[in-house]
Design a protein around this motif. Structure first.
Motif, PDB file in Angstrom:
ATOM      1  N   GLU A  91       0.802  -1.221   0.000  1.00 40.36           N
ATOM      2  CA  GLU A  91       0.000   0.000   0.000  1.00 40.36           C
ATOM      3  C   GLU A  91       0.835   1.272   0.000  1.00 40.36           C
ATOM      4  O   GLU A  91       0.341   2.331  -0.377  1.00 40.36           O
ATOM      5  N   SER A  92       2.087   1.199   0.437  1.00 41.53           N
ATOM      6  CA  SER A  92       2.890   2.403   0.659  1.00 41.53           C
ATOM      7  C   SER A  92       3.822   2.692  -0.506  1.00 41.53           C
ATOM      8  O   SER A  92       4.534   1.801  -0.982  1.00 41.53           O
ATOM      9  N   LEU A  93       3.834   3.954  -0.939  1.00 47.75           N
ATOM     10  CA  LEU A  93       4.674   4.351  -2.066  1.00 47.75           C
ATOM     11  C   LEU A  93       5.177   5.776  -1.850  1.00 47.75           C
ATOM     12  O   LEU A  93       4.412   6.674  -1.486  1.00 47.75           O
ATOM     13  N   TRP A  94       6.479   5.965  -2.071  1.00 49.38           N
ATOM     14  CA  TRP A  94       7.069   7.306  -1.982  1.00 49.38           C
ATOM     15  C   TRP A  94       8.102   7.472  -3.081  1.00 49.38           C
ATOM     16  O   TRP A  94       8.887   6.558  -3.352  1.00 49.38           O
ATOM     17  N   LEU A  95       8.107   8.633  -3.722  1.00 49.83           N
ATOM     18  CA  LEU A  95       9.087   8.944  -4.755  1.00 49.83           C
ATOM     19  C   LEU A  95      10.297   9.601  -4.111  1.00 49.83           C
ATOM     20  O   LEU A  95      10.201  10.720  -3.582  1.00 49.83           O
ATOM     21  N   ASP A  96      11.422   8.903  -4.135  1.00 50.63           N
ATOM     22  CA  ASP A  96      12.683   9.405  -3.578  1.00 50.63           C
ATOM     23  C   ASP A  96      13.474  10.037  -4.722  1.00 50.63           C
ATOM     24  O   ASP A  96      14.284   9.381  -5.378  1.00 50.63           O
ATOM     25  N   LEU A  97      13.241  11.311  -4.958  1.00 54.17           N
ATOM     26  CA  LEU A  97      13.843  11.988  -6.107  1.00 54.17           C
ATOM     27  C   LEU A  97      15.371  12.020  -6.083  1.00 54.17           C
ATOM     28  O   LEU A  97      16.004  11.772  -7.112  1.00 54.17           O
ATOM     29  N   PRO A  98      16.004  12.338  -4.953  1.00 54.44           N
ATOM     30  CA  PRO A  98      17.473  12.396  -4.953  1.00 54.44           C
ATOM     31  C   PRO A  98      18.124  11.101  -5.427  1.00 54.44           C
ATOM     32  O   PRO A  98      19.191  11.131  -6.042  1.00 54.44           O
ATOM     33  N   GLU A  99      17.486   9.949  -5.138  1.00 59.60           N
ATOM     34  CA  GLU A  99      18.050   8.660  -5.539  1.00 59.60           C
ATOM     35  C   GLU A  99      17.381   8.110  -6.796  1.00 59.60           C
ATOM     36  O   GLU A  99      17.718   7.015  -7.239  1.00 59.60           O
ATOM     37  N   ASN A 100      16.421   8.869  -7.348  1.00 59.23           N
ATOM     38  CA  ASN A 100      15.685   8.455  -8.546  1.00 59.23           C
ATOM     39  C   ASN A 100      15.118   7.040  -8.392  1.00 59.23           C
ATOM     40  O   ASN A 100      15.343   6.149  -9.201  1.00 59.23           O
ATOM     41  N   ALA A 108      13.603  -0.456  -2.610  1.00 56.05           N
ATOM     42  CA  ALA A 108      13.736   0.567  -3.639  1.00 56.05           C
ATOM     43  C   ALA A 108      13.478  -0.013  -5.022  1.00 56.05           C
ATOM     44  O   ALA A 108      14.017  -1.066  -5.378  1.00 56.05           O
ATOM     45  N   PHE A 109      12.654   0.685  -5.789  1.00 53.08           N
ATOM     46  CA  PHE A 109      12.422   0.354  -7.191  1.00 53.08           C
ATOM     47  C   PHE A 109      13.145   1.406  -8.019  1.00 53.08           C
ATOM     48  O   PHE A 109      12.782   2.588  -8.003  1.00 53.08           O
ATOM     49  N   SER A 110      14.181   1.001  -8.731  1.00 51.26           N
ATOM     50  CA  SER A 110      15.010   1.930  -9.502  1.00 51.26           C
ATOM     51  C   SER A 110      14.255   2.478 -10.702  1.00 51.26           C
ATOM     52  O   SER A 110      13.662   1.729 -11.474  1.00 51.26           O
ATOM     53  N   LEU A 111      14.323   3.793 -10.881  1.00 51.93           N
ATOM     54  CA  LEU A 111      13.725   4.419 -12.047  1.00 51.93           C
ATOM     55  C   LEU A 111      14.737   4.570 -13.179  1.00 51.93           C
ATOM     56  O   LEU A 111      14.434   5.174 -14.210  1.00 51.93           O
ATOM     57  N   ASP A 112      15.924   4.023 -12.957  1.00 49.50           N
ATOM     58  CA  ASP A 112      16.923   3.921 -14.024  1.00 49.50           C
ATOM     59  C   ASP A 112      16.848   2.550 -14.688  1.00 49.50           C
ATOM     60  O   ASP A 112      16.882   2.427 -15.912  1.00 49.50           O
ATOM     61  N   GLU A 113      16.724   1.519 -13.844  1.00 50.89           N
ATOM     62  CA  GLU A 113      16.709   0.144 -14.346  1.00 50.89           C
ATOM     63  C   GLU A 113      15.304  -0.466 -14.361  1.00 50.89           C
ATOM     64  O   GLU A 113      15.089  -1.540 -14.914  1.00 50.89           O
ATOM     65  N   TYR A 114      14.358   0.185 -13.725  1.00 52.48           N
ATOM     66  CA  TYR A 114      12.969  -0.274 -13.660  1.00 52.48           C
ATOM     67  C   TYR A 114      12.854  -1.677 -13.074  1.00 52.48           C
ATOM     68  O   TYR A 114      12.193  -2.557 -13.614  1.00 52.48           O
TER      69      TYR A 114
END
Length: 285
Positions: free
Chosen positions: A141-150, A171-177
């Motif tokens: 249920e919980s989700l947060w966008l950690d911008l500094p670490e993308n 952490a779910f990487s927004l570089d490697e998805y």
């Protein structure tokens, strides 16, 4: 006969005292501290957001919100006190977590699926979904966008992948998805801070319904909706304080977000005949 009654009563009293001394940490969660706060704004949401499950700050006048049945992002105007836009990105599902940043939106489903909606406010939006190592048993249920670490941060509501005694923030990487196998931090279900929240099943001691990071202090705020409470951790993930929340104000708090200035917003589902709400508040810690 009188002596028998006396010793029977005495045994009961001593037995109760023994149980209290040995199990006093296992008292109901209502014995925990109630968090003090000042409410600076409160909004009753329309019927379609009665089961509001996630919110995200957009600007000083608007928040984005989702509810847990339909793939729709609702843009709510705090000044006009109404939904000004509905953005359809998916079909029926169990949508729980929401984060937005400029042109993109991120949605978490209870089975761990993460959906990224690029240019989410435009007609040519692109929707891509990614499966993770989680499933419905984890109840995400919980989700947060950690911008500094993308990256996106998630934590199970119920059982973790490896243990009932720990819940990891992953952490779910927004570089490697993709989702990292090892958590970036862990919440110990037997932590002393949670002693007033203890349940028979240890993984139920704290069941996160949303997570947010304070933009200035970098403290981590976690909500629980099932038995309303708030947990505050330091920037390293060490639990500092746990509070129970007033059920009349927050019947089932499911969403939490901050403005860049550190203003706190909590959304709560409506119970029974109640309505969903968003509350802007200042904690008096």
């Amino acid at each position: 006969m009188a002596k028998v009654k006396f010793w029977t009563i005495a045994a009961i009293v001593f037995g109760m005292a023994f149980l209290f001394m040995n199990f006093r940490d296992w008292v109901p969660y209502d014995s925990a501290d109630k968090v003090a706060y000042e409410i600076s704004g409160r909004w009753e949401l329309p019927a379609e957001l009665r089961e509001v499950s996630g919110i995200s700050w957009m600007d000083e006048n608007t928040l984005a919100a989702i509810q847990d049945e339909d793939g729709i992002i609702f843009i709510y105007d705090l000044e006009k006190e109404k939904v000004i836009k509905e953005i359809i990105f998916g079909g029926a599902g169990d949508y729980e977590g929401l984060a937005t940043e400029e042109d993109n939106a991120y949605v978490l489903e209870s089975d761990g699926t993460i959906t990224i909606i690029e240019n989410f406010e435009e007609q040519d939006r692109k929707v891509t979904s990614y499966e993770t190592n989680f499933n419905v048993k984890n109840n995400m249920e919980s989700l947060w966008l950690d911008l500094p670490e993308n990256q996106l941060l998630v934590i199970p509501k119920d059982r973790d992948i490896n243990s009932d005694n720990m819940k990891g923030v992953y952490a779910f990487s927004l570089d490697e998805y993709k989702l990292a196998y090892k958590p970036v931090m862990q919440l110990n279900m037997n932590d002393q801070v949670l002693k007033h929240f203890r349940e028979k099943k240890v993984y139920k001691n704290f069941r996160p319904s949303d997570i947010a990071i304070h933009p200035k202090t970098k403290e981590i705020y976690m909500l629980e909706g099932a038995k309303p409470k708030l947990l505050i951790l330091d920037k390293n993930g060490v639990a500092k304080k746990g509070y129970s929340l007033n059920k009349k104000v927050f019947p089932q708090p499911e969403g939490i977000t901050f403005s860049p200035d550190g203003e706190l917003y909590i959304s709560s589902e409506g119970k029974k005949d109640g309505v969903g709400t968003i509350t802007k508040l200042k904690l008096l810690l």
